[in-house]
Design a protein around this motif. Sequence first.
Motif, PDB file in Angstrom:
ATOM      1  N   ASP A  58       0.813  -1.221   0.000  1.00 45.99           N
ATOM      2  CA  ASP A  58       0.000   0.000   0.000  1.00 45.99           C
ATOM      3  C   ASP A  58       0.843   1.266   0.000  1.00 45.99           C
ATOM      4  O   ASP A  58       0.438   2.288  -0.573  1.00 45.99           O
ATOM      5  N   ASN A 296      -4.497  17.831  -5.827  1.00 49.50           N
ATOM      6  CA  ASN A 296      -4.996  17.844  -4.450  1.00 49.50           C
ATOM      7  C   ASN A 296      -5.952  18.998  -4.202  1.00 49.50           C
ATOM      8  O   ASN A 296      -6.925  18.870  -3.458  1.00 49.50           O
ATOM      9  N   GLN A 303     -15.360  17.543  -3.447  1.00 48.80           N
ATOM     10  CA  GLN A 303     -15.427  16.280  -2.722  1.00 48.80           C
ATOM     11  C   GLN A 303     -16.640  15.439  -3.090  1.00 48.80           C
ATOM     12  O   GLN A 303     -16.672  14.242  -2.841  1.00 48.80           O
ATOM     13  N   SER A 403     -12.393   6.885  -7.987  1.00 48.49           N
ATOM     14  CA  SER A 403     -12.706   7.221  -6.601  1.00 48.49           C
ATOM     15  C   SER A 403     -14.058   7.901  -6.550  1.00 48.49           C
ATOM     16  O   SER A 403     -14.252   8.967  -7.127  1.00 48.49           O
ATOM     17  N   ASN A 405     -15.464   8.754  -3.708  1.00 46.86           N
ATOM     18  CA  ASN A 405     -15.471   9.653  -2.552  1.00 46.86           C
ATOM     19  C   ASN A 405     -14.044  10.120  -2.328  1.00 46.86           C
ATOM     20  O   ASN A 405     -13.194   9.335  -1.929  1.00 46.86           O
ATOM     21  N   THR A 406     -13.761  11.387  -2.596  1.00 49.26           N
ATOM     22  CA  THR A 406     -12.391  11.894  -2.503  1.00 49.26           C
ATOM     23  C   THR A 406     -12.093  12.554  -1.151  1.00 49.26           C
ATOM     24  O   THR A 406     -11.038  13.121  -0.970  1.00 49.26           O
ATOM     25  N   ASN A 408     -11.279  11.418   1.782  1.00 50.34           N
ATOM     26  CA  ASN A 408     -10.094  10.915   2.482  1.00 50.34           C
ATOM     27  C   ASN A 408      -9.058  10.377   1.510  1.00 50.34           C
ATOM     28  O   ASN A 408      -8.304   9.468   1.835  1.00 50.34           O
ATOM     29  N   MET A 409      -9.018  10.934   0.307  1.00 50.96           N
ATOM     30  CA  MET A 409      -8.130  10.419  -0.726  1.00 50.96           C
ATOM     31  C   MET A 409      -7.245  11.535  -1.252  1.00 50.96           C
ATOM     32  O   MET A 409      -7.729  12.613  -1.605  1.00 50.96           O
ATOM     33  N   ASN A 410      -5.922  11.290  -1.302  1.00 56.60           N
ATOM     34  CA  ASN A 410      -5.026  12.257  -1.929  1.00 56.60           C
ATOM     35  C   ASN A 410      -4.543  11.702  -3.259  1.00 56.60           C
ATOM     36  O   ASN A 410      -4.668  10.511  -3.549  1.00 56.60           O
ATOM     37  N   ALA A 413      -2.072   8.624  -3.375  1.00 55.03           N
ATOM     38  CA  ALA A 413      -2.698   7.324  -3.135  1.00 55.03           C
ATOM     39  C   ALA A 413      -3.466   6.859  -4.363  1.00 55.03           C
ATOM     40  O   ALA A 413      -3.453   5.669  -4.711  1.00 55.03           O
ATOM     41  N   MET A 414      -4.139   7.779  -5.032  1.00 55.26           N
ATOM     42  CA  MET A 414      -4.905   7.417  -6.233  1.00 55.26           C
ATOM     43  C   MET A 414      -3.992   6.949  -7.357  1.00 55.26           C
ATOM     44  O   MET A 414      -4.265   5.951  -8.033  1.00 55.26           O
ATOM     45  N   ARG A 417      -2.592   3.459  -6.761  1.00 53.81           N
ATOM     46  CA  ARG A 417      -3.551   2.396  -7.068  1.00 53.81           C
ATOM     47  C   ARG A 417      -3.711   2.215  -8.574  1.00 53.81           C
ATOM     48  O   ARG A 417      -3.836   1.087  -9.059  1.00 53.81           O
TER      49      ARG A 417
END
Length: 706
Positions: A58, A296, A303, A403, A405-406, A408-410, A413-414, A417
Amino acid sequence: MEKNVKDIASYTYLLGTAIKETCQRDISLLTELSKKMDASDISNNAESLKLISEFALDYGFEYIAVVDLKGKGITNSGQQVSLTDTWQLKEVLGNAGISGSVQLSWENDNILLHVPIKSGSEISGAIISTCCKDNITGVLSRGTYFEYGCIIDSKGNMVLKPGHDGIRVDNIYLLFTVSDNNIDKIKLLTESIKSKQSGTLTFKNSGEKYILSFTPLGINDWYFASVVPVTAAMKDTSLIIANQIGFCAFLLIIFMGISLDINNSQKSYLKQVEKLAYNDLLTGQRNYTKFVIDANKLLSIAQNKKFAAVYFDIANFKYINDVFGYETGDRLLCHIADTLVSLLEKNGIFSRINADKFVALFPYSKKSEVAEFIVLLLNRITAFSELNEHNYKFKVYAGIFCSENTENMNITAMIDRANIAQKSIKHSNILYAYYSNELREAILREKEIENQMESALQDGEFIVHLQPKYEIRSNKIVSAEALVRWQSPEKGLLSPKEFISIFEKNRFIIRLDTYVFEKVCEVLRNWIDKGYEIIPISVNVSPIQFYETDFVPKYSEIKERYQIPDEYIELEFTESIFFENPEILTKVLEELKTHGFICSIDDFGSGYSSLNMIKDLPVDVLKLDGLFFRKGINGDRDKAVIKSVITMAKELTMKTVAEGVETKEQLNFLNLIGCDMVQGFVYSKPLPVEDFEQLLWGEKLAQFCC
């Protein structure tokens, strides 16, 4: 000259700060991991391995280990680790006054980053990583002055030596030759380090002038230093330093950001190069630094929107550069950028990370829109006219992360993945794939298999089963195929489908192929020694094994060592090998036959299906792919195809084997058209060697033994 000194000082300061942030980021992540572990996890290797493997995947760690109070533990690759040095073990576990904190230390050419694991208030073990060193090396290698960068301690000892041979010394003070009147320079460096100050000076070494810039890292007593020959620094440093600032800015952003203590002149200087720092010099578009900033921001203010992150690159881009020239390669990259500008317009953003690797981020309403965009993107990219004119077709592989739902996502990380999704289809015929939890689980399963494969081979967990081949006319067993199974203590009997493709990717298949081949030689030797009436056994050879330079001598040596008579071992090669390089193949097959091997084409009909192409190859046996029979023999066309293959093979004096035969109807048809042998569940499944012996000889076994 003054400007050159200033450039290198800025570069050193920024890169030193980036290194510090890299270490702190890794420390924070490992600290979070330590909170999820306790003494029971440390004593349970399987649970520890699962936790650290998932974490490494991860967050991009190459190496993580968990150790107990004795310094014994396991790494994320499944290897056992043992810290035998008492001082090192105390450092890792923490000692009086620093329990619960994190330290960095240097041991055996590795920077160790370690976090104690606590059960209540008691320390029960530690997490260790060498990822910090890899990251630092990676940071240095991205800079134009990377070969002149190094890390030193307060005594001048090299913690991480520079890449340039001329300055690879054990202590930085050894660069200050007495004959060049460097006494004042040595004093200045010593006083600056003693007072924990940054500094820049010039000195001479064997008559050549150098610029030395150094800055404290805030890690132990370490300093980052650049030792740059003036001749190298006299190049166009404004462009060079812009690139470095851009890269360093990217690191600082993704590692939570910091407030740089830069004086007014440095701030002014940074403003002058800000435009260069945020643009890709080749394409003229935003670089990855700016992409991360903008992405970001976009995610934070939108969001409630769905966003897709895409990571893609060109297959064999190096080949394009080597064959068609770097200018063509550069124009292809600019073509990709122009294509993205055209397709995204104002609805998304993109950047080139480096070389041929690109990323993009855009909103979507339906997932079908993402697929439409990717297909259109790949089609336009591969329509690049310069390569089409040469009839060169290239592929672009893309990974996608959607994604919904963004919050809690930066973006980092995207993109990670999306990168995982892309890696899952590399070297396949699939051009794009979506990241999913199922894909993540599959990758973790693959990692788990890789972690266990070495010990499984050493412990004899791979076992050979034999599937009989029956001569149709006589209804007797005349041969067998060796098939490998994995008898795992934890998971039971695993079929080849669960591990062969993984071993082909990581090249472990070479060792497994050799292992199975030697086991077959052992079986035959055992039969000979016991006086059994032996039959030939066929062994699969992977394409990766085939192209190994020592393949023929290695297999021949094993066969001779076990004193196996000629024509009792058949080597099966997949159909694809026969069409990749016929000249090399012919030479190898002829050499194998001189050593007494039978050679066969396996899975014929699964891909190329051209007997005309193999008519000149020295092949003894042709095996029809089981696909012919799994789908059933329906209608005159199916029967005509199979009959024509068998008829032509006979004309080429090849024996024919039909594998995957499951019904009496199929068996009767193959008998009618003159197929020589049949292999399949209609007769028998693959059997352990002992059961196969019972099937083959039955009551005769007692006679042989007597």
